[in-house]
Design a protein around this motif. Structure first.
Motif, PDB file in Angstrom:
ATOM      1  N   ASN A  35       0.831  -1.211   0.000  1.00  0.00           N
ATOM      2  CA  ASN A  35       0.000   0.000   0.000  1.00  0.00           C
ATOM      3  C   ASN A  35       0.865   1.261   0.000  1.00  0.00           C
ATOM      4  O   ASN A  35       0.547   2.241   0.650  1.00  0.00           O
ATOM      5  N   LEU A  36       1.970   1.227  -0.712  1.00  0.00           N
ATOM      6  CA  LEU A  36       2.867   2.377  -0.810  1.00  0.00           C
ATOM      7  C   LEU A  36       2.869   2.889  -2.248  1.00  0.00           C
ATOM      8  O   LEU A  36       2.850   2.110  -3.202  1.00  0.00           O
ATOM      9  N   SER A  37       2.919   4.223  -2.346  1.00  0.00           N
ATOM     10  CA  SER A  37       3.051   4.818  -3.675  1.00  0.00           C
ATOM     11  C   SER A  37       4.532   5.091  -3.935  1.00  0.00           C
ATOM     12  O   SER A  37       5.371   5.035  -3.027  1.00  0.00           O
ATOM     13  N   GLN A  38       4.834   5.405  -5.166  1.00  0.00           N
ATOM     14  CA  GLN A  38       6.224   5.670  -5.537  1.00  0.00           C
ATOM     15  C   GLN A  38       6.724   6.921  -4.826  1.00  0.00           C
ATOM     16  O   GLN A  38       7.890   6.968  -4.378  1.00  0.00           O
ATOM     17  N   ASN A  39       5.878   7.903  -4.682  1.00  0.00           N
ATOM     18  CA  ASN A  39       6.289   9.131  -3.995  1.00  0.00           C
ATOM     19  C   ASN A  39       6.592   8.861  -2.525  1.00  0.00           C
ATOM     20  O   ASN A  39       7.541   9.421  -1.964  1.00  0.00           O
ATOM     21  N   GLU A  40       5.764   8.008  -1.903  1.00  0.00           N
ATOM     22  CA  GLU A  40       6.015   7.670  -0.504  1.00  0.00           C
ATOM     23  C   GLU A  40       7.327   6.891  -0.371  1.00  0.00           C
ATOM     24  O   GLU A  40       8.105   7.110   0.563  1.00  0.00           O
ATOM     25  N   TYR A  41       7.560   6.022  -1.311  1.00  0.00           N
ATOM     26  CA  TYR A  41       8.830   5.256  -1.279  1.00  0.00           C
ATOM     27  C   TYR A  41      10.023   6.197  -1.435  1.00  0.00           C
ATOM     28  O   TYR A  41      11.031   6.050  -0.759  1.00  0.00           O
ATOM     29  N   ASN A  42       9.894   7.162  -2.335  1.00  0.00           N
ATOM     30  CA  ASN A  42      10.992   8.089  -2.560  1.00  0.00           C
ATOM     31  C   ASN A  42      11.257   8.961  -1.328  1.00  0.00           C
ATOM     32  O   ASN A  42      12.359   9.480  -1.156  1.00  0.00           O
ATOM     33  N   ALA A  43      10.199   9.129  -0.474  1.00  0.00           N
ATOM     34  CA  ALA A  43      10.360   9.957   0.721  1.00  0.00           C
ATOM     35  C   ALA A  43      11.104   9.237   1.838  1.00  0.00           C
ATOM     36  O   ALA A  43      11.551   9.864   2.799  1.00  0.00           O
ATOM     37  N   PHE A  44      11.248   7.899   1.715  1.00  0.00           N
ATOM     38  CA  PHE A  44      11.941   7.141   2.762  1.00  0.00           C
ATOM     39  C   PHE A  44      13.430   7.442   2.703  1.00  0.00           C
ATOM     40  O   PHE A  44      14.020   7.661   1.637  1.00  0.00           O
ATOM     41  N   THR A  45      14.055   7.437   3.876  1.00  0.00           N
ATOM     42  CA  THR A  45      15.521   7.601   3.949  1.00  0.00           C
ATOM     43  C   THR A  45      16.192   6.275   3.673  1.00  0.00           C
ATOM     44  O   THR A  45      15.587   5.200   3.798  1.00  0.00           O
ATOM     45  N   ASP A  46      17.453   6.362   3.294  1.00  0.00           N
ATOM     46  CA  ASP A  46      18.209   5.134   3.019  1.00  0.00           C
ATOM     47  C   ASP A  46      18.347   4.285   4.275  1.00  0.00           C
ATOM     48  O   ASP A  46      18.295   3.049   4.207  1.00  0.00           O
ATOM     49  N   ASP A  47      18.506   4.919   5.370  1.00  0.00           N
ATOM     50  CA  ASP A  47      18.651   4.175   6.628  1.00  0.00           C
ATOM     51  C   ASP A  47      17.375   3.395   6.941  1.00  0.00           C
ATOM     52  O   ASP A  47      17.418   2.257   7.397  1.00  0.00           O
ATOM     53  N   PHE A  48      16.172   4.031   6.691  1.00  0.00           N
ATOM     54  CA  PHE A  48      14.895   3.355   6.948  1.00  0.00           C
ATOM     55  C   PHE A  48      14.731   2.170   6.017  1.00  0.00           C
ATOM     56  O   PHE A  48      14.267   1.101   6.413  1.00  0.00           O
ATOM     57  N   ILE A  49      15.158   2.345   4.722  1.00  0.00           N
ATOM     58  CA  ILE A  49      14.998   1.268   3.729  1.00  0.00           C
ATOM     59  C   ILE A  49      15.912   0.094   4.076  1.00  0.00           C
ATOM     60  O   ILE A  49      15.512  -1.072   3.988  1.00  0.00           O
ATOM     61  N   THR A  50      17.158   0.373   4.498  1.00  0.00           N
ATOM     62  CA  THR A  50      18.096  -0.708   4.782  1.00  0.00           C
ATOM     63  C   THR A  50      17.740  -1.463   6.056  1.00  0.00           C
ATOM     64  O   THR A  50      18.104  -2.638   6.201  1.00  0.00           O
ATOM     65  N   LYS A  51      17.004  -0.824   6.974  1.00  0.00           N
ATOM     66  CA  LYS A  51      16.644  -1.486   8.239  1.00  0.00           C
ATOM     67  C   LYS A  51      15.205  -1.953   8.267  1.00  0.00           C
ATOM     68  O   LYS A  51      14.713  -2.412   9.300  1.00  0.00           O
ATOM     69  N   TRP A  52      14.494  -1.855   7.152  1.00  0.00           N
ATOM     70  CA  TRP A  52      13.078  -2.198   7.145  1.00  0.00           C
ATOM     71  C   TRP A  52      12.879  -3.694   7.287  1.00  0.00           C
ATOM     72  O   TRP A  52      13.617  -4.497   6.725  1.00  0.00           O
ATOM     73  N   THR A  53      11.852  -4.077   8.067  1.00  0.00           N
ATOM     74  CA  THR A  53      11.468  -5.486   8.247  1.00  0.00           C
ATOM     75  C   THR A  53      10.005  -5.623   7.909  1.00  0.00           C
ATOM     76  O   THR A  53       9.186  -4.726   8.166  1.00  0.00           O
ATOM     77  N   CYS A  54       9.642  -6.753   7.361  1.00  0.00           N
ATOM     78  CA  CYS A  54       8.243  -6.994   6.986  1.00  0.00           C
ATOM     79  C   CYS A  54       7.399  -7.290   8.218  1.00  0.00           C
ATOM     80  O   CYS A  54       7.913  -7.561   9.301  1.00  0.00           O
TER      81      CYS A  54
END
Length: 344
Positions: A35-54
């Motif tokens: 349920n994420l849009s491309q704009n929301e994904y682009n707003a994430f920081t690299d640190d949040f993306i690398t530490k994200w868990t499902c």
């Protein structure tokens, strides 16, 4: 372990590089499946993306056991190419990944916090209610005691009123008896009013002269006492009355009857001061029974009432006062002022 090329949620192949990679299970997901849009994904920081868990990995590490059966997105989702993307903005990342277990935990924590905050206040309210109930109970008992005391006082007051009524009746009866005894003690007395006073006057000679005029001679032996009475009203200009005490009530009645007969027989020359041998202006003289002060006041009230109601006759007989409106009406015995008040 080599990263798969399929989405762990919809099991479709990844067609672009824009995907979320779980740092725990190494699975990857389409943005749409999360349920994420491309704009929301682009707003994430690299640190949040690398530490994200499902959600699956996060639910395994949370209290309450394994929640692997909780789907991220239904596996029956349609193919990616046939899914219409929503254009409505999604909430921020802080609200995106709350599961039912998270919500229940938050609600439980809030309820516990609320209980901790409200319980002391509830205790205070309960104590206040308990104190209020005790106060109300105390005042209720006091009120009941006051009502009982008031009932006792009312009963006592009723008894006192009845006793007072009885005593007043007894006092009135005794007063009437004393009044009658006082009047009976005057049964041989005669009161001669409006006789002019002189310094050298001889009252016995005046009485004997009066007896000769009315044709009821009185000797010295018949006269037991003769004197002037003190005025009841010191400011009155009338001369003091003469009190004559004869030897018997019968002689007194004869003297009174003779005086009344003289006045009837001589309507143009009723008893005056000249008949007693007193010179100067002729003053009317009145001969009557010697009444008590109470009967004198009642007699005066009867005369006033007779003038008001046009009664022709008011007379006294043996210390009793009578009234009659005319020659054909019945007489009225005036015992007290109530009799006068009831006349019409």
């Amino acid at each position: 372990m080599e990263i798969a090329d399929k989405c762990a949620a919809c099991l479709n192949e990844l067609i672009d590089s824009s995907a979320m990679h779980c740092t725990c299970c190494k699975e990857q997901y389409h943005l749409l499946c999360l349920n994420l849009s491309q704009n929301e994904y682009n707003a994430f920081t690299d640190d949040f993306i690398t530490k994200w868990t499902c959600d699956t990995c996060r639910s395994k590490g949370r209290k309450g056991g394994d929640k692997t059966n909780t789907p991220v997105r239904g596996v029956s989702s349609p193919q990616l190419e046939f899914v219409t993307q929503r254009t409505k903005p999604r909430p921020g990342p802080s609200v995106l990944f709350l599961t039912a277990s998270d919500i229940r935990e938050i609600i439980r924590d809030e309820l516990n916090f609320f209980k901790q905050q409200i319980n002391p206040q509830l205790v205070e309210v309960a104590n206040a209610v308990s104190t209020l109930q005790a106060t109300i109970s105390f005042f209720n008992s006091e009120l009941e005691a006051m009502k009982a005391s008031q009932a006792a006082q009312a009963s006592k007051l009723q008894n006192m009123q009845e006793e007072n009524t009885s005593l007043r009746s007894a006092v009135q009866s005794l007063s009437a008896r004393l009044e009658q005894m006082d009047q009976n003690s005057r049964s041989a007395n005669i009161e001669i009013q409006c006789v002019p006073e002189h310094k050298q006057e001889n009252l016995v000679n005046m009485v004997q002269q009066l007896g000769k005029v009315i044709k009821c001679p009185v000797s010295d032996t018949h006269i037991q006492y003769c004197t002037r009475l003190a005025k009841m009203n010191s400011s009155s200009s009338r001369p003091r009355s003469i009190l004559l005490k004869l030897s018997s009530p019968r002689l007194r009645d004869d003297f009174l009857a003779a005086a009344s007969k003289f006045n009837k027989n001589n309507p143009d020359d009723k008893l005056k001061s000249s008949h007693l041998g007193i010179g100067g202006d002729k003053k009317a003289v009145f001969v009557g029974e010697h009444l008590t002060p109470a009967l004198k006041s009642l007699h005066a009230a009867a005369r006033t009432k007779a003038k008001e109601l046009k009664y022709k006759f008011v007379w006294i007989r043996d210390g009793r006062i009578f009234m009659r409106k005319n020659e054909e009406s019945n007489f009225i015995h005036v015992k007290n002022l109530d009799v006068l008040h009831n006349l019409s």
